[in-house]
Design a protein around this motif. Sequence first.
Motif: not given
Lengths: 885, 269
Positions: A776-800
């Motif tokens: 979230n970023s904002k200035n005292n002139q009323g400007g607001r800027f925001s962003n939400q980020f999501l990531s999911n990293i997965s790894k499946l390992v098979y070692f027969p």
Amino acid sequence: MKNVLLILFFLFSFYCSAQNIITGKIQDANNTPILLANVLIKQGDETVEFVMARQGKYSITLEKEYTKIIVEITANGYISQTQTLDSVQKNKTYTLNFILPIDDIKKLDEVVISAPKQPIQIKGDTTKFNVSSFSNGSERKIIDIIKKLPGVDVDDKSGEIRFKGKPIETVTLGGDDLFGYNYSLGTKNINVDMVEQVQAIENYSKNPLLKGIESDDKVILNLELKKGKIDLSGEINGGLGINANEKLVGNSNNNFITVAKNYKSFGILSYNNIGVNNSPLDYVGGGIGVEKLKEKDYFANKTIPETILGVNLDNNRSNINNSFFGNYDAIFKIKKRLSIKFNLYYLKDNIFSNQLSQSQNTINNQTFVTSDNRTIYKKPSYYRGDIEMKYNTSKTSLLEYNFRIQQEQINTQSNVLQNNEKNFDNTLLSNDFYLKQNLLFTKKLSTKTALQVLLFHSTNQIPQEFSITPSVFNPNNFEKDVQKINNRKDYTELNATLLGSHKGSKYIFSAKINIENSPLSSNLSSRNDNLNSQIIISINDLNYTKKTFSTTGSYGFERRKWRISPAYSISILDQKIENKIQANVQNSQNFIFEPSLTIRYKLNDVSSIVATSNYKQKPNTETYLFTNPILTSNRSIMSNQPNLSLQNTLSSSLFYRKNDLFNQFRLSFGATYQENNGNFFSNLDIEPNVMRSNYFYLPQNTNSLNFSFSTEKYLDMIESTVKFTSNYSISQYKNIVNNSNLRDNQNNTFNNELTVRTAFEGDFNFENATIFIQNNSKNNQGGRFSNQFLSNISKLVYFPNKKWFFSLSSDYYLPNVNKKTENYLFLDFLARFRPKSKKYEFNFVFNNLLNNDNFTQIETTDYSVNIFQSRLLSRYFLMNVSFNF
Amino acid sequence: MKNILTFILFMCYSVISSQNIKIDYKITLNRNSTITSGVSFYYLLLKNNESVYYNKPEDDVKGLKHKDDAFDKKVKQDGSIELKLGDKHSITITKDIFYKNYLKDTLIFNDFLPPSKKVIVGESLNLFKWKIIPKQDTTILTYKCQKATCNFRGRKYVAYFSKDLYQMGGPWKFDGLPGLILYIYSEDNYFIIEPQKIALNQSQNDIKNPYTKDKIITWQEYAKIFEEKLKKIAKLMKSKFKEFDKLSVKITDKIEDLQIEEIKLKIKE
């Protein structure tokens, strides 16, 4: 009399009741006495009393009173027998004879049972991690193991390794420091199979003479190589493949270690165009390595920043490279007292990038969009040689000499389409030459005091040339604009330090003189090479000198559970800017006092509370020296109003840390607060085609507050390690945008990461990391800027089995949570085959299976939302063969 | 005739129970003086009615905490190794053998008398008053073990023994439980003995009493001579250090409490 009688009677009866005796014979089936046997008196399963029977006879006087007992006889080579006494009568002797049959089942085969190697052993200052205990078979390089060790954190960007929250000094190889701060050379390249143990050594002293004298907060990692891996060992590795554009891709990473009595060396020779970076240098993301961070005071300020090519993605996806890297490190012990170390580096790369950056600016209630579409070829080359000599002039003195010479050249060619209308060709040529020498003499004055004298000199030259075609300033008469900069920094230091320890307290006092000299000249002109004409737009020619005389002292005082370390620095600072263009001189002299205090309270062996507070005063002049504009990109022009005032920084922090390695539990949380008084603020003038920034000094505050929480625990119930980290930071700063008043701005970042790593016994294992970031970023002139980020990293390992290994990873990114349709999914697959001999290994790599060729990331500032899109490495298939020797 | 019969029976017996066990133990001694603290390795061999517990001094040099500072190594005739550590410390790693005979109920071992005289001491095997702690069974190196505690010469010990492995035996002096002691430590962590490896029926050799030709003293005699020697040393020091007011000698770093009180001498009258 009656009472006395009663008491006597009681004593008598009590005495009588303890007189149960059991005797008997213990014989085998042939009525032969069994020479040794144990007689156990049991109640249920519990053994309450016991005695050893010799020569087949026993007699046990029971100490306590029982109603029902079981008598069991055990003997080596015989089957145990029991008899039960159901109602034990007081004061009675029982005779129980036993006949024990021979135990035929007990075989006399040879059997050996060994204690399994403990995953973690702690001995004094050394924590030993057995590599095999932390491996699930998917790791190739030792860094993959180091990342998993409890108590260890690795910063993916800088490669910095921390142990129990403290950054490590180096990674040694069998006790020898080959790599210095560039330890990532070793950790990124040494094979897991070569290492037996990773050891974390606390209270480390690089200089053996200072062991026990130096303050004990240094940590290193030591890689203990497997026994038998002596003389020469290493890996030869080569791979070839094809990418989605039907072009050849290749990867070859060869390294070796030699260990001999008086010689140890490590070398790397590698080439690839699949985005792998084997070096400690980063030309893609612009990350600063550990070594450069430590030495940043000796380097001049690069006026035009290098183009950053990468995006925040794992697996080097945005590194479209063609890189060649070589390194050789060796230590020779020439005589008993003399050793010499060499380090040689060579790097050449050609990195391609295509990026689109878009800013939605909202300034003074006006909104406009700017964009740049760039095609970039960045060609860095790097050569470097280091020599370190250590000479023990006597048993109590050591002379060390270091020499380094390095030359870096980066040639960046780019084509920019600005705001979808104007097209520019840019060339940025940066040279960076660095020469460093230092001489350090250590003399141990007594067992508890030592003196060090240091003489240091370095010089760094960064000439840069930036040209842009067609001309921005005079497009009608000239074909291009050329910005030339000559920038240098000479650094000289003389330092004398006295170190000592006294009854658990440690102290350091030092006196230091240092002189820094930084000349800077620049020339911005519009040129027409055909007509051989030019017009000068802006020039700078100045010299900045900084002289410091300082004394510092620190004291570490340890009593019971407390450690209190106060420190101070008193200096006289003399600064001068000579501006040759404006023919003026700015001068200033300051008396500086900088106190600091650290208090640690040890709650127990594994947890402590640490509070620190310090006050610093330093000039920020060096970054903001030049008055006249310098062109730093196709749309930005920078200038300053130089000022010699100091920035006063007060920072405080309070942390709780628990590192219970045995139970694999780690918890830390705390807060850091920093307040700066006196800053350079930017006055930004943002137009669709150009951004002018002018930096000026104001005695105003900026501050930042940061909360962090981190925990890691191995949960036996789910056979997994769970790690959660969370960071919340608030920073407040000021600026002027497009003739506004001085604005107050605030940036909030909330960063969360949850990692689960299974350690199942079976063939399958799983790793998952989820990251959520709120900006979230904002200035005292009323400007607001925001962003939400999501990531999911997965790894499946098979070692027969021991021969085959498979892994499938899926990386999912949602750059803006509110725009769910714009998401990215990457799939990578790896199959590995290892024949029984383990000498060979075959890897089949399928990367970026879905062939995503672009990635977008979003950042917010106090006046804009910036969207940054970058080209990625396309899908490729690669087959790799490696040979271990 | 009776003798012959006994002999035949004895032969039968030895065939039946000639199972033998060798256990490698890791010993951690956290002495007050860290310079001589460290890890050492001992081996227990049990066969029939006898056992020996011994070390290989060369192994122990490797386990010393300050081994890197060691110089001037001397190997003596009896197998012990003398090392100099730093300027003022030196350490002798002796070759130790603890011999136990369960039929005769004897324990014989080597120890030293100050300043460094080797002596052979004999004791009964039955030195410990164990208390078996119910319901705290555990598994050590695949063997089910029971827990027991005792107080012995100034320290409290916790032991884990297994009767599935052997009916007696233990490392160092420890013994007297109805099973083989696999793991034992003092509650103050001064003395820790952990098993590293168990080997069944690996050794072919019989156990012999190594001390048949030696003069054997009792523990009480040992403690008494120890005290006398200390007093002698104190007197010798008194004659050397005249500038001090008081002199005292106290044993602070021994596994067992010899019940010798601090020897205090006044130098200046």
